[in-house]
Motif scaffolding. Sequence first.
Motif, PDB file in Angstrom:
ATOM      1  N   SER A  78       0.818  -1.223   0.000  1.00 13.30           N
ATOM      2  CA  SER A  78       0.000   0.000   0.000  1.00 13.30           C
ATOM      3  C   SER A  78       0.847   1.266   0.000  1.00 13.30           C
ATOM      4  O   SER A  78       0.497   2.261  -0.643  1.00 13.30           O
ATOM      5  CB  SER A  78      -0.950   0.004   1.196  1.00 13.30           C
ATOM      6  OG  SER A  78      -0.234  -0.123   2.411  1.00 13.30           O
ATOM      7  N   SER A  79       1.974   1.243   0.703  1.00  8.61           N
ATOM      8  CA  SER A  79       2.845   2.421   0.745  1.00  8.61           C
ATOM      9  C   SER A  79       3.461   2.698  -0.626  1.00  8.61           C
ATOM     10  O   SER A  79       3.487   3.844  -1.093  1.00  8.61           O
ATOM     11  CB  SER A  79       3.954   2.214   1.784  1.00  8.61           C
ATOM     12  OG  SER A  79       4.860   3.292   1.771  1.00  8.61           O
ATOM     13  N   GLU A  80       3.944   1.633  -1.283  1.00 12.70           N
ATOM     14  CA  GLU A  80       4.523   1.786  -2.618  1.00 12.70           C
ATOM     15  C   GLU A  80       3.481   2.278  -3.611  1.00 12.70           C
ATOM     16  O   GLU A  80       3.753   3.140  -4.451  1.00 12.70           O
ATOM     17  CB  GLU A  80       5.109   0.458  -3.097  1.00 12.70           C
ATOM     18  CG  GLU A  80       6.373   0.008  -2.383  1.00 12.70           C
ATOM     19  CD  GLU A  80       6.085  -0.772  -1.119  1.00 12.70           C
ATOM     20  OE1 GLU A  80       4.906  -0.806  -0.673  1.00 12.70           O
ATOM     21  OE2 GLU A  80       7.030  -1.358  -0.555  1.00 12.70           O
ATOM     22  N   LYS A  81       2.277   1.724  -3.527  1.00  8.97           N
ATOM     23  CA  LYS A  81       1.201   2.128  -4.437  1.00  8.97           C
ATOM     24  C   LYS A  81       0.859   3.604  -4.266  1.00  8.97           C
ATOM     25  O   LYS A  81       0.601   4.315  -5.249  1.00  8.97           O
ATOM     26  CB  LYS A  81      -0.036   1.260  -4.209  1.00  8.97           C
ATOM     27  CG  LYS A  81       0.131  -0.172  -4.677  1.00  8.97           C
ATOM     28  CD  LYS A  81      -1.070  -1.025  -4.311  1.00  8.97           C
ATOM     29  CE  LYS A  81      -0.880  -2.471  -4.757  1.00  8.97           C
ATOM     30  NZ  LYS A  81      -2.001  -3.335  -4.343  1.00  8.97           N
ATOM     31  N   ALA A  82       0.843   4.074  -3.028  1.00 16.20           N
ATOM     32  CA  ALA A  82       0.539   5.484  -2.767  1.00 16.20           C
ATOM     33  C   ALA A  82       1.605   6.388  -3.374  1.00 16.20           C
ATOM     34  O   ALA A  82       1.289   7.438  -3.959  1.00 16.20           O
ATOM     35  CB  ALA A  82       0.428   5.717  -1.264  1.00 16.20           C
ATOM     36  N   ASP A  83       2.867   6.005  -3.266  1.00 17.66           N
ATOM     37  CA  ASP A  83       3.961   6.809  -3.833  1.00 17.66           C
ATOM     38  C   ASP A  83       3.926   6.781  -5.363  1.00 17.66           C
ATOM     39  O   ASP A  83       4.168   7.807  -6.015  1.00 17.66           O
ATOM     40  CB  ASP A  83       5.312   6.290  -3.334  1.00 17.66           C
ATOM     41  CG  ASP A  83       5.538   6.562  -1.846  1.00 17.66           C
ATOM     42  OD1 ASP A  83       4.840   7.446  -1.306  1.00 17.66           O
ATOM     43  OD2 ASP A  83       6.389   5.888  -1.245  1.00 17.66           O
ATOM     44  N   ILE A  84       3.644   5.620  -5.924  1.00 16.70           N
ATOM     45  CA  ILE A  84       3.524   5.495  -7.393  1.00 16.70           C
ATOM     46  C   ILE A  84       2.376   6.372  -7.887  1.00 16.70           C
ATOM     47  O   ILE A  84       2.501   7.091  -8.888  1.00 16.70           O
ATOM     48  CB  ILE A  84       3.307   4.023  -7.788  1.00 16.70           C
ATOM     49  CG1 ILE A  84       4.577   3.205  -7.533  1.00 16.70           C
ATOM     50  CG2 ILE A  84       2.884   3.903  -9.255  1.00 16.70           C
ATOM     51  CD1 ILE A  84       4.367   1.705  -7.589  1.00 16.70           C
ATOM     52  N   ALA A  85       1.264   6.329  -7.161  1.00 18.14           N
ATOM     53  CA  ALA A  85       0.090   7.124  -7.530  1.00 18.14           C
ATOM     54  C   ALA A  85       0.389   8.615  -7.475  1.00 18.14           C
ATOM     55  O   ALA A  85      -0.036   9.385  -8.357  1.00 18.14           O
ATOM     56  CB  ALA A  85      -1.077   6.778  -6.605  1.00 18.14           C
ATOM     57  N   ALA A  86       1.123   9.041  -6.464  1.00 19.79           N
ATOM     58  CA  ALA A  86       1.464  10.459  -6.334  1.00 19.79           C
ATOM     59  C   ALA A  86       2.313  10.928  -7.510  1.00 19.79           C
ATOM     60  O   ALA A  86       2.122  12.037  -8.039  1.00 19.79           O
ATOM     61  CB  ALA A  86       2.198  10.697  -5.014  1.00 19.79           C
ATOM     62  N   ALA A  87       3.254  10.084  -7.934  1.00 18.88           N
ATOM     63  CA  ALA A  87       4.094  10.431  -9.089  1.00 18.88           C
ATOM     64  C   ALA A  87       3.262  10.482 -10.365  1.00 18.88           C
ATOM     65  O   ALA A  87       3.451  11.363 -11.214  1.00 18.88           O
ATOM     66  CB  ALA A  87       5.225   9.416  -9.233  1.00 18.88           C
ATOM     67  N   ALA A  88       2.323   9.556 -10.508  1.00 21.25           N
ATOM     68  CA  ALA A  88       1.469   9.525 -11.693  1.00 21.25           C
ATOM     69  C   ALA A  88       0.559  10.743 -11.749  1.00 21.25           C
ATOM     70  O   ALA A  88       0.304  11.292 -12.835  1.00 21.25           O
ATOM     71  CB  ALA A  88       0.640   8.241 -11.702  1.00 21.25           C
ATOM     72  N   ALA A  89       0.068  11.178 -10.610  1.00 17.60           N
ATOM     73  CA  ALA A  89      -0.840  12.333 -10.565  1.00 17.60           C
ATOM     74  C   ALA A  89      -0.177  13.599 -11.100  1.00 17.60           C
ATOM     75  O   ALA A  89      -0.854  14.478 -11.648  1.00 17.60           O
ATOM     76  CB  ALA A  89      -1.332  12.542  -9.141  1.00 17.60           C
ATOM     77  N   GLN A  90       1.142  13.672 -10.951  1.00 18.41           N
ATOM     78  CA  GLN A  90       1.873  14.840 -11.448  1.00 18.41           C
ATOM     79  C   GLN A  90       1.887  14.924 -12.974  1.00 18.41           C
ATOM     80  O   GLN A  90       2.201  15.972 -13.545  1.00 18.41           O
ATOM     81  CB  GLN A  90       3.319  14.804 -10.928  1.00 18.41           C
ATOM     82  CG  GLN A  90       3.451  14.849  -9.414  1.00 18.41           C
ATOM     83  CD  GLN A  90       2.858  16.117  -8.829  1.00 18.41           C
ATOM     84  OE1 GLN A  90       3.121  17.224  -9.298  1.00 18.41           O
ATOM     85  NE2 GLN A  90       2.036  15.957  -7.787  1.00 18.41           N
ATOM     86  N   LEU A  91       1.564  13.826 -13.635  1.00 17.49           N
ATOM     87  CA  LEU A  91       1.585  13.798 -15.098  1.00 17.49           C
ATOM     88  C   LEU A  91       0.277  14.299 -15.712  1.00 17.49           C
ATOM     89  O   LEU A  91       0.206  14.496 -16.930  1.00 17.49           O
ATOM     90  CB  LEU A  91       1.844  12.370 -15.586  1.00 17.49           C
ATOM     91  CG  LEU A  91       3.153  11.713 -15.127  1.00 17.49           C
ATOM     92  CD1 LEU A  91       3.219  10.275 -15.634  1.00 17.49           C
ATOM     93  CD2 LEU A  91       4.360  12.502 -15.593  1.00 17.49           C
ATOM     94  N   ILE A  92      -0.729  14.492 -14.881  1.00 13.55           N
ATOM     95  CA  ILE A  92      -2.030  14.934 -15.389  1.00 13.55           C
ATOM     96  C   ILE A  92      -2.029  16.447 -15.565  1.00 13.55           C
ATOM     97  O   ILE A  92      -1.732  17.192 -14.629  1.00 13.55           O
ATOM     98  CB  ILE A  92      -3.156  14.495 -14.435  1.00 13.55           C
ATOM     99  CG1 ILE A  92      -3.184  12.966 -14.328  1.00 13.55           C
ATOM    100  CG2 ILE A  92      -4.508  15.025 -14.919  1.00 13.55           C
ATOM    101  CD1 ILE A  92      -4.151  12.439 -13.297  1.00 13.55           C
ATOM    102  N   ALA A  93      -2.346  16.887 -16.779  1.00 13.13           N
ATOM    103  CA  ALA A  93      -2.304  18.315 -17.120  1.00 13.13           C
ATOM    104  C   ALA A  93      -3.714  18.896 -17.177  1.00 13.13           C
ATOM    105  O   ALA A  93      -4.692  18.156 -17.348  1.00 13.13           O
ATOM    106  CB  ALA A  93      -1.607  18.498 -18.466  1.00 13.13           C
ATOM    107  N   PRO A  94      -3.830  20.228 -17.053  1.00 10.60           N
ATOM    108  CA  PRO A  94      -5.149  20.867 -17.177  1.00 10.60           C
ATOM    109  C   PRO A  94      -5.794  20.534 -18.517  1.00 10.60           C
ATOM    110  O   PRO A  94      -5.124  20.466 -19.550  1.00 10.60           O
ATOM    111  CB  PRO A  94      -4.810  22.367 -17.072  1.00 10.60           C
ATOM    112  CG  PRO A  94      -3.536  22.415 -16.307  1.00 10.60           C
ATOM    113  CD  PRO A  94      -2.767  21.199 -16.719  1.00 10.60           C
ATOM    114  N   ASN A  95      -7.088  20.292 -18.485  1.00 17.88           N
ATOM    115  CA  ASN A  95      -7.888  19.987 -19.671  1.00 17.88           C
ATOM    116  C   ASN A  95      -7.531  18.655 -20.330  1.00 17.88           C
ATOM    117  O   ASN A  95      -7.883  18.431 -21.495  1.00 17.88           O
ATOM    118  CB  ASN A  95      -7.802  21.123 -20.697  1.00 17.88           C
ATOM    119  CG  ASN A  95      -8.244  22.448 -20.101  1.00 17.88           C
ATOM    120  OD1 ASN A  95      -9.329  22.541 -19.527  1.00 17.88           O
ATOM    121  ND2 ASN A  95      -7.400  23.474 -20.225  1.00 17.88           N
TER     122      ASN A  95
END
Length: 252
Positions: free
Chosen positions: A75-92
């Motif tokens: 769960s800890s690794e998944k949360a960190d992976i998810a946080a890094a992935a969220a940074q790739l999402i751009a407006p619109n």
Amino acid sequence: MVTDRHQFIMHQLQREGRVNVLQLCKELKVSSVTIRKDLKLLEKKNLLFRTHGGANATNPYTVDRPVNEKEKLQSSEKADIAAAAAQLIAPNDSIIIASGTTVLALAKKIQIRESLTVVTSALNVALELIKHPNIEVIQLGGLLRKSSSSVTGPYAQNILNDFFCTKLFLGVDGIDIELGLTTTNSMEAQLNRQMIAQSQKIIVLSDSTKFGKRGFGRICGLEEIDQVITDNGIPEHYKKTLESLGIEVTII
């Protein structure tokens, strides 16, 4: 000499996580018949798992588990992976989020003030994202897979034909050098392939325990993906193989 061969094979397994019959033949200067007998003997001693053309240090075949059970694993690794992935999402952006516990963790990490369109097959992802007034959620319909809290089937695949998205965030059950990406359910694998066809960039979110694993349903070969986000437990030979294919490897 047999003991020496076995020690060599086990050393290779500990270092690489897997061995190949033909490579062992070259290095040990013996026939493939001899190597296969060695692997069979070592498997009987529960020291390895034989696969087509070689062997793995751990059982490469995954089984389906309920989503609430999988959510507790790494769960800890998944949360960190998810946080890094969220940074790739751009407006619109218009993105697809597939099913699985790591992409569910991504849904929980999305904090975007601008507009965002999300197409998803996962009910739990949709329920997480409807909390955001600026995120438009398109929930795919179809046969409900209770174990993954997601839909599969031809109806969901047909709906996807109406969309083309900038990014696909994909969770998997296994990543294998020869077989590629896999999941435990063949219908989900088919839906994932359709998601890939409708997306510009394919981003795989996977903790390191998935490397060297194989599920029943094959999604695609490694050459079809663009980026992998994982933790620092990824085996070095997997990292090198992915990068040699031009895949961006992000290690959190």
